[in-house]
Design a protein around this motif. Structure first.
Motif, PDB file in Angstrom:
ATOM      1  N   TYR A   1      -7.715   1.431   2.958  1.00 49.87           N
ATOM      2  CA  TYR A   1      -6.379   1.659   2.420  1.00 49.87           C
ATOM      3  C   TYR A   1      -6.520   2.309   1.052  1.00 49.87           C
ATOM      4  CZ  TYR A   1      -1.474   0.739   1.240  1.00 49.87           C
ATOM      5  OH  TYR A   1      -0.151   0.877   0.889  1.00 49.87           O
ATOM      6  N   ALA A   2      -6.444   3.664   1.042  1.00 51.14           N
ATOM      7  CA  ALA A   2      -6.733   4.416  -0.172  1.00 51.14           C
ATOM      8  C   ALA A   2      -5.712   4.183  -1.273  1.00 51.14           C
ATOM      9  CB  ALA A   2      -6.807   5.913   0.154  1.00 51.14           C
ATOM     10  N   ARG A   3      -4.460   3.942  -0.905  1.00 50.81           N
ATOM     11  CA  ARG A   3      -3.402   3.824  -1.917  1.00 50.81           C
ATOM     12  C   ARG A   3      -3.698   2.742  -2.946  1.00 50.81           C
ATOM     13  NH1 ARG A   3       2.985   2.690  -0.504  1.00 50.81           N
ATOM     14  NH2 ARG A   3       3.758   2.665  -2.643  1.00 50.81           N
ATOM     15  N   LYS A   4      -4.288   1.631  -2.485  1.00 51.60           N
ATOM     16  CA  LYS A   4      -4.605   0.536  -3.404  1.00 51.60           C
ATOM     17  C   LYS A   4      -6.096   0.217  -3.426  1.00 51.60           C
ATOM     18  CE  LYS A   4      -0.082  -1.720  -3.428  1.00 51.60           C
ATOM     19  NZ  LYS A   4       0.650  -2.998  -3.279  1.00 51.60           N
ATOM     20  N   ASN A   5      -6.904   1.155  -2.895  1.00 53.66           N
ATOM     21  CA  ASN A   5      -8.358   1.008  -2.921  1.00 53.66           C
ATOM     22  C   ASN A   5      -8.810  -0.321  -2.300  1.00 53.66           C
ATOM     23  OD1 ASN A   5     -10.972   1.869  -3.502  1.00 53.66           O
ATOM     24  ND2 ASN A   5     -11.010   0.804  -5.473  1.00 53.66           N
TER      25      ASN A   5
ATOM     26  N   ASN B   1      -5.858  -5.991   3.333  1.00 52.64           N
ATOM     27  CA  ASN B   1      -5.600  -4.628   3.790  1.00 52.64           C
ATOM     28  C   ASN B   1      -4.366  -4.596   4.690  1.00 52.64           C
ATOM     29  OD1 ASN B   1      -5.702  -2.061   5.140  1.00 52.64           O
ATOM     30  ND2 ASN B   1      -7.851  -1.922   4.575  1.00 52.64           N
ATOM     31  N   PRO B   2      -3.301  -3.884   4.287  1.00 55.08           N
ATOM     32  CA  PRO B   2      -2.065  -3.866   5.072  1.00 55.08           C
ATOM     33  C   PRO B   2      -2.161  -3.065   6.370  1.00 55.08           C
ATOM     34  CG  PRO B   2      -1.866  -2.368   3.223  1.00 55.08           C
ATOM     35  CD  PRO B   2      -3.167  -3.098   3.044  1.00 55.08           C
ATOM     36  N   LEU B   3      -3.279  -2.333   6.558  1.00 55.49           N
ATOM     37  CA  LEU B   3      -3.449  -1.545   7.777  1.00 55.49           C
ATOM     38  C   LEU B   3      -4.110  -2.337   8.897  1.00 55.49           C
ATOM     39  CD1 LEU B   3      -4.637   1.860   6.243  1.00 55.49           C
ATOM     40  CD2 LEU B   3      -2.309   1.093   6.754  1.00 55.49           C
ATOM     41  N   GLY B   4      -4.485  -3.578   8.628  1.00 58.03           N
ATOM     42  CA  GLY B   4      -5.094  -4.395   9.665  1.00 58.03           C
ATOM     43  C   GLY B   4      -6.453  -3.871  10.089  1.00 58.03           C
ATOM     44  N   CYS B   5      -6.786  -4.082  11.365  1.00 57.12           N
ATOM     45  CA  CYS B   5      -8.151  -3.818  11.820  1.00 57.12           C
ATOM     46  C   CYS B   5      -8.324  -2.524  12.609  1.00 57.12           C
ATOM     47  CB  CYS B   5      -8.626  -4.997  12.669  1.00 57.12           C
ATOM     48  SG  CYS B   5      -7.565  -5.322  14.082  1.00 57.12           S
ATOM     49  N   ARG B   6      -7.236  -1.821  12.919  1.00 55.54           N
ATOM     50  CA  ARG B   6      -7.350  -0.569  13.674  1.00 55.54           C
ATOM     51  C   ARG B   6      -6.293   0.434  13.207  1.00 55.54           C
ATOM     52  NH1 ARG B   6     -11.072  -3.233  14.861  1.00 55.54           N
ATOM     53  NH2 ARG B   6     -12.016  -3.605  16.909  1.00 55.54           N
ATOM     54  N   TRP B   7      -6.616   1.738  13.337  1.00 55.87           N
ATOM     55  CA  TRP B   7      -5.701   2.818  12.978  1.00 55.87           C
ATOM     56  C   TRP B   7      -5.774   3.890  14.060  1.00 55.87           C
ATOM     57  CZ3 TRP B   7      -2.193   4.289   9.208  1.00 55.87           C
ATOM     58  CH2 TRP B   7      -1.885   5.652   9.131  1.00 55.87           C
ATOM     59  N   LEU B   8      -4.606   4.250  14.605  1.00 58.63           N
ATOM     60  CA  LEU B   8      -4.497   5.360  15.543  1.00 58.63           C
ATOM     61  C   LEU B   8      -3.565   6.384  14.905  1.00 58.63           C
ATOM     62  CD1 LEU B   8      -4.584   2.516  17.363  1.00 58.63           C
ATOM     63  CD2 LEU B   8      -4.620   4.168  19.223  1.00 58.63           C
TER      64      LEU B   8
ATOM     65  N   TYR C   1       0.858   9.531   9.373  1.00 60.97           N
ATOM     66  CA  TYR C   1       1.503   8.410  10.042  1.00 60.97           C
ATOM     67  C   TYR C   1       0.567   7.884  11.120  1.00 60.97           C
ATOM     68  CZ  TYR C   1       5.957   9.994   8.008  1.00 60.97           C
ATOM     69  OH  TYR C   1       6.964  10.364   7.157  1.00 60.97           O
ATOM     70  N   GLY C   2       0.649   6.589  11.379  1.00 60.94           N
ATOM     71  CA  GLY C   2      -0.211   6.032  12.401  1.00 60.94           C
ATOM     72  C   GLY C   2       0.332   4.740  12.988  1.00 60.94           C
ATOM     73  N   ILE C   3      -0.298   4.337  14.070  1.00 59.07           N
ATOM     74  CA  ILE C   3      -0.085   3.022  14.677  1.00 59.07           C
ATOM     75  C   ILE C   3      -1.231   2.153  14.178  1.00 59.07           C
ATOM     76  CG2 ILE C   3       0.138   1.749  16.838  1.00 59.07           C
ATOM     77  CD1 ILE C   3       0.777   4.482  18.178  1.00 59.07           C
ATOM     78  N   HIS C   4      -0.935   1.037  13.565  1.00 65.93           N
ATOM     79  CA  HIS C   4      -2.009   0.237  12.967  1.00 65.93           C
ATOM     80  C   HIS C   4      -1.687  -1.255  13.014  1.00 65.93           C
ATOM     81  CE1 HIS C   4       0.305  -0.543   9.249  1.00 65.93           C
ATOM     82  NE2 HIS C   4       0.690   0.731   9.308  1.00 65.93           N
ATOM     83  N   GLY C   5      -2.691  -2.058  12.674  1.00 65.07           N
ATOM     84  CA  GLY C   5      -2.499  -3.495  12.585  1.00 65.07           C
ATOM     85  C   GLY C   5      -1.796  -3.857  11.285  1.00 65.07           C
ATOM     86  N   THR C   6      -1.805  -5.132  10.934  1.00 66.31           N
ATOM     87  CA  THR C   6      -1.121  -5.557   9.713  1.00 66.31           C
ATOM     88  C   THR C   6      -1.682  -6.879   9.218  1.00 66.31           C
ATOM     89  OG1 THR C   6       1.057  -6.056   8.746  1.00 66.31           O
ATOM     90  CG2 THR C   6       0.686  -6.758  11.010  1.00 66.31           C
ATOM     91  N   ASN C   7      -1.542  -7.116   7.920  1.00 62.66           N
ATOM     92  CA  ASN C   7      -1.853  -8.437   7.362  1.00 62.66           C
ATOM     93  C   ASN C   7      -0.573  -9.230   7.129  1.00 62.66           C
ATOM     94  OD1 ASN C   7      -0.775  -7.060   5.180  1.00 62.66           O
ATOM     95  ND2 ASN C   7      -2.311  -7.779   3.716  1.00 62.66           N
TER      96      ASN C   7
END
Length: 281
Positions: A76-80, A88-95, A105-111
């Protein structure tokens, strides 16, 4: 008769021509109105998942796109924030989707799984980590993704409820997330319960695991997969989840990890009681 047959053959040919591309292979359909993601394969609906989309209807673009990139434990580059971190707000996967040049834009996991089913993102599509892992494993690059708004009305989400956790006679008030465990019992704050039982917790960022320990006992809990290891014992806590920085687990986690511990749920009084049983003499 010949004219009717010709019309019939032409109709069939047109139907096959129009339906062929839409029903061949894998296709993902995202409905912003209902906050659901559908996974289609060869014209058959295989899976349907709850999601979160943009806080404003304009944030999540509508149209036909493709999966252009796939990443495990995205950074997550925005907050390093490194990939695999609980923060990490993107969770464990990014599509990543082919919107605005691709990858933005992507489909991703979440915290923050409590946001699933709501309008909460800056435009991306959020999923439960367990769901996005399945989607990642079953979605090839180039898969078409259709984002629509059917104008359906999303179901209202219930508010989090309070429970009383009783550990060896000591009462601890707690607020639990919306989703219950698979057996209908509430999810419980991991750190709160383990601390009350006399355990200490440490985060292993390299392995994305929570280490729980006290003299003579060491427990490892993998946050992404839900794998729990206690010495030679290993099992999966499927409902393990994280809400606003707090990890929650079903009562069965403690029951399996600590066989000498009795866990009882009273739905009328909304009380979960943990009682340590004396060792057999």
């Amino acid at each position: 008769m010949g004219k009717r047959l010709a019309v019939l053959l032409l109709t069939v040919l047109i139907s096959v021509t129009l339906a062929g591309p839409a029903f061949a292979g894998v296709q993902i359909v995202i409905d912003k109105s209902t906050n659901r993601l559908q996974y289609w394969k060869d014209g058959i609906l295989v899976k349907s998942f709850p999601i979160a989309t943009g806080r404003d209807p304009s944030y999540t673009p509508e149209g036909l796109f493709k999966i252009v990139v796939k990443v495990v434990n995205p950074y997550y580059a925005r907050k390093n924030i490194p990939g695999g971190s609980q923060q990490n707000p993107l969770g464990c996967r990014w599509l990543g989707l082919s919107i605005g040049g691709g990858g933005i834009y992507g489909i991703h996991g979440t915290n923050n799984p409590a946001s699933i089913g709501t309008y909460a993102s800056a435009g991306c599509i959020r999923m439960h980590n367990r769901d996005v892992i399945w989607l990642y494993d079953h979605t090839p690059l180039g898969t078409p993704v259709k984002i629509i708004r059917s104008h359906g009305v999303p179901e209202p989400r219930p508010k989090p409820q309070s429970v009383t956790i009783v550990v060896n006679g000591n009462k601890i008030p707690a607020t639990i997330p919306v989703a219950p465990a698979g057996d209908g019992t509430p999810l419980l704050p991991l750190r709160t319960v383990f601390n009350a039982l006399g355990y200490t917790l440490a985060w292993d960022g390299a392995a994305s695991t929570i280490q729980v320990s006290k003299p003579g006992v060491n427990i490892s809990i993998a946050c992404v997969t839900g794998k729990v290891k206690v010495g030679p014992i290993e099992f999966t806590a499927k409902e393990l989840t994280m809400v606003n920085g707090t990890t929650y687990a079903p009562g069965s986690l403690w029951q399996k990890a600590l066989p000498s511990l009795q866990v009882l749920w009273n739905p009328q009084q909304r009380t979960v009681t943990f009682t340590s049983q004396p060792a057999a003499g």
